[in-house]
Write an enzyme that holds these catalytic residues in place. Sequence first.
Site, PDB file in Angstrom:
ATOM      1  N   LYS A 139     -14.997   3.978  -1.281  1.00  0.00           N
ATOM      2  CA  LYS A 139     -14.167   4.733  -2.223  1.00  0.00           C
ATOM      3  C   LYS A 139     -15.071   5.605  -3.120  1.00  0.00           C
ATOM      4  O   LYS A 139     -16.080   6.095  -2.645  1.00  0.00           O
ATOM      5  CB  LYS A 139     -13.268   3.775  -3.008  1.00  0.00           C
ATOM      6  CG  LYS A 139     -12.490   2.824  -2.070  1.00  0.00           C
ATOM      7  CD  LYS A 139     -11.465   1.975  -2.745  1.00  0.00           C
ATOM      8  CE  LYS A 139     -10.786   1.082  -1.710  1.00  0.00           C
ATOM      9  NZ  LYS A 139      -9.683   0.294  -2.254  1.00  0.00           N
TER      10      LYS A 139
ATOM     11  N   HIS B 214      -5.443   6.323   3.947  1.00  0.00           N
ATOM     12  CA  HIS B 214      -5.594   5.217   3.003  1.00  0.00           C
ATOM     13  C   HIS B 214      -4.514   5.307   1.927  1.00  0.00           C
ATOM     14  O   HIS B 214      -4.131   6.406   1.517  1.00  0.00           O
ATOM     15  CB  HIS B 214      -6.986   5.250   2.351  1.00  0.00           C
ATOM     16  CG  HIS B 214      -7.277   3.989   1.615  1.00  0.00           C
ATOM     17  ND1 HIS B 214      -6.808   3.758   0.343  1.00  0.00           N
ATOM     18  CD2 HIS B 214      -7.949   2.878   1.989  1.00  0.00           C
ATOM     19  CE1 HIS B 214      -7.190   2.547  -0.035  1.00  0.00           C
ATOM     20  NE2 HIS B 214      -7.886   1.992   0.936  1.00  0.00           N
TER      21      HIS B 214
ATOM     22  N   ASN C  13     -15.192   0.335   2.929  1.00  0.00           N
ATOM     23  CA  ASN C  13     -14.719   1.597   2.345  1.00  0.00           C
ATOM     24  C   ASN C  13     -15.214   1.645   0.902  1.00  0.00           C
ATOM     25  O   ASN C  13     -14.713   0.924   0.045  1.00  0.00           O
ATOM     26  CB  ASN C  13     -13.187   1.633   2.404  1.00  0.00           C
ATOM     27  CG  ASN C  13     -12.616   2.845   1.692  1.00  0.00           C
ATOM     28  OD1 ASN C  13     -13.343   3.774   1.329  1.00  0.00           O
ATOM     29  ND2 ASN C  13     -11.306   2.838   1.496  1.00  0.00           N
TER      30      ASN C  13
ATOM     31  N   GLU D 161      -4.584   4.962  -1.143  1.00  0.00           N
ATOM     32  CA  GLU D 161      -4.962   5.745  -2.338  1.00  0.00           C
ATOM     33  C   GLU D 161      -4.823   7.239  -2.073  1.00  0.00           C
ATOM     34  O   GLU D 161      -4.474   8.005  -2.970  1.00  0.00           O
ATOM     35  CB  GLU D 161      -6.391   5.358  -2.765  1.00  0.00           C
ATOM     36  CG  GLU D 161      -6.406   3.969  -3.385  1.00  0.00           C
ATOM     37  CD  GLU D 161      -7.648   3.149  -3.092  1.00  0.00           C
ATOM     38  OE1 GLU D 161      -8.686   3.741  -2.759  1.00  0.00           O
ATOM     39  OE2 GLU D 161      -7.567   1.902  -3.190  1.00  0.00           O
TER      40      GLU D 161
ATOM     41  N   GLU E 298      -3.145  -2.290   5.749  1.00  0.00           N
ATOM     42  CA  GLU E 298      -3.523  -2.614   4.376  1.00  0.00           C
ATOM     43  C   GLU E 298      -2.263  -2.670   3.505  1.00  0.00           C
ATOM     44  O   GLU E 298      -1.797  -1.624   3.021  1.00  0.00           O
ATOM     45  CB  GLU E 298      -4.474  -1.554   3.818  1.00  0.00           C
ATOM     46  CG  GLU E 298      -5.771  -1.428   4.586  1.00  0.00           C
ATOM     47  CD  GLU E 298      -6.896  -0.857   3.730  1.00  0.00           C
ATOM     48  OE1 GLU E 298      -7.934  -1.506   3.642  1.00  0.00           O
ATOM     49  OE2 GLU E 298      -6.715   0.224   3.136  1.00  0.00           O
TER      50      GLU E 298
ATOM     51  N   SER F 286      -8.232  -7.109  -0.424  1.00  0.00           N
ATOM     52  CA  SER F 286      -8.847  -8.273  -1.088  1.00  0.00           C
ATOM     53  C   SER F 286      -9.507  -9.259  -0.123  1.00  0.00           C
ATOM     54  O   SER F 286      -9.463 -10.475  -0.346  1.00  0.00           O
ATOM     55  CB  SER F 286      -7.831  -8.983  -1.983  1.00  0.00           C
ATOM     56  OG  SER F 286      -7.414  -8.117  -3.029  1.00  0.00           O
TER      57      SER F 286
ATOM     58  N   GLY G 140      -7.245  -4.306  -3.936  1.00  0.00           N
ATOM     59  CA  GLY G 140      -7.886  -4.333  -5.254  1.00  0.00           C
ATOM     60  C   GLY G 140      -7.201  -5.256  -6.244  1.00  0.00           C
ATOM     61  O   GLY G 140      -7.491  -5.234  -7.436  1.00  0.00           O
TER      62      GLY G 140
HETATM   63  P1  13P Z   1     -10.151  -4.271  -1.646  1.00  0.00           P
HETATM   64  O1  13P Z   1     -10.927  -5.024  -0.595  1.00  0.00           O
HETATM   65  O2  13P Z   1     -10.955  -3.950  -2.860  1.00  0.00           O
HETATM   66  O3  13P Z   1      -8.841  -4.925  -1.944  1.00  0.00           O
HETATM   67  O4  13P Z   1      -9.796  -2.831  -0.999  1.00  0.00           O
HETATM   68  C1  13P Z   1      -9.259  -2.773   0.272  1.00  0.00           C
HETATM   69  C2  13P Z   1      -9.248  -1.362   0.701  1.00  0.00           C
HETATM   70  O5  13P Z   1      -8.550  -0.537   0.139  1.00  0.00           O
HETATM   71  C3  13P Z   1     -10.119  -0.970   1.814  1.00  0.00           C
HETATM   72  O6  13P Z   1      -9.814   0.300   2.268  1.00  0.00           O
END
Ligand code: 13P
Length: 252
Positions: free
Chosen positions: A11, A97, A9, A99, A169, A215, A175
């Site tokens: 982003k 997601h 992803n 976010e 997730e 992560s 992150g």
């Molecule tokens: P990270 O791997 O940067 O923690 O992000 C995970 C994520 O949000 C994938 O959609």
Amino acid sequence: MRTKIVAGNWKLNYDKKTTNKFIESLKKSVDKLPLNNTRVIIAPTFVNLSSAVEKVEKSNIEVVAQNMHQATSGAFTGEISADMLKAVGVNTVILGHSERRTYFNETDQALAEKVNTILEKGMETIFCFGELLEDRKSDNHFEVVESQLKNALFHLEAKDWKSIILAYEPVWAIGTGETASPEQAQEMHAFIRSIIEKKYNKEVAEKVSILYGGSVKPANAEEIFSKPDVDGGLIGGAALKVDDFTAIIAAI
Ligand code: 13P
């Protein structure tokens, strides 16, 4: 045997030039891997989907979108519809997601509508969900996950689940550099399968691929992927580097 999936992803990262360069390089490294029963997916930003779809032609890489609006058309400034995605060759969409839920106020109700549109259009979704740190600390993580799934997905019929990929997730692991332990991931994935079995049947529960996200890095991917109910990963930061992403794919 369940399909394994490693999805990146991206982003809000990478312009057209970087996207295309990344794909060129990823194609070469993925070509060298034995991809038995594993799908390799990347999710660039909307504006680069069309060129990315052309770039991945004749490779094992799939291009998916990071979001989609539930309406097929209308006065929704700034939004993108299912048909628009299909028209550029995108048939899979990441939905829900954290976010999107946190910064853009996506509700379970809106997500249920988006999932309905996905099914009406014959598309597929990678559906994300997961608890906040405070939910885990107060030992409410199972309840939170169950309610996210119930509210957005449990109105579906058993046959619809062939179009659903789940991505657990935990928000506290996204992150942050802090991953769920392989045991925590396994525990939640097994729980998810158990509630799907209760609502539907064993076949639906056993067939759905459940990805872990939060992560995931080359250093921890193999251990997480080794758990029996973890069918792959949804990768953020580490999916932005070809070498790291390739190492994660190789770990499955
Ligand atoms: P990270 O791997 O940067 O923690 O992000 C995970 C994520 O949000 C994938 O959609």
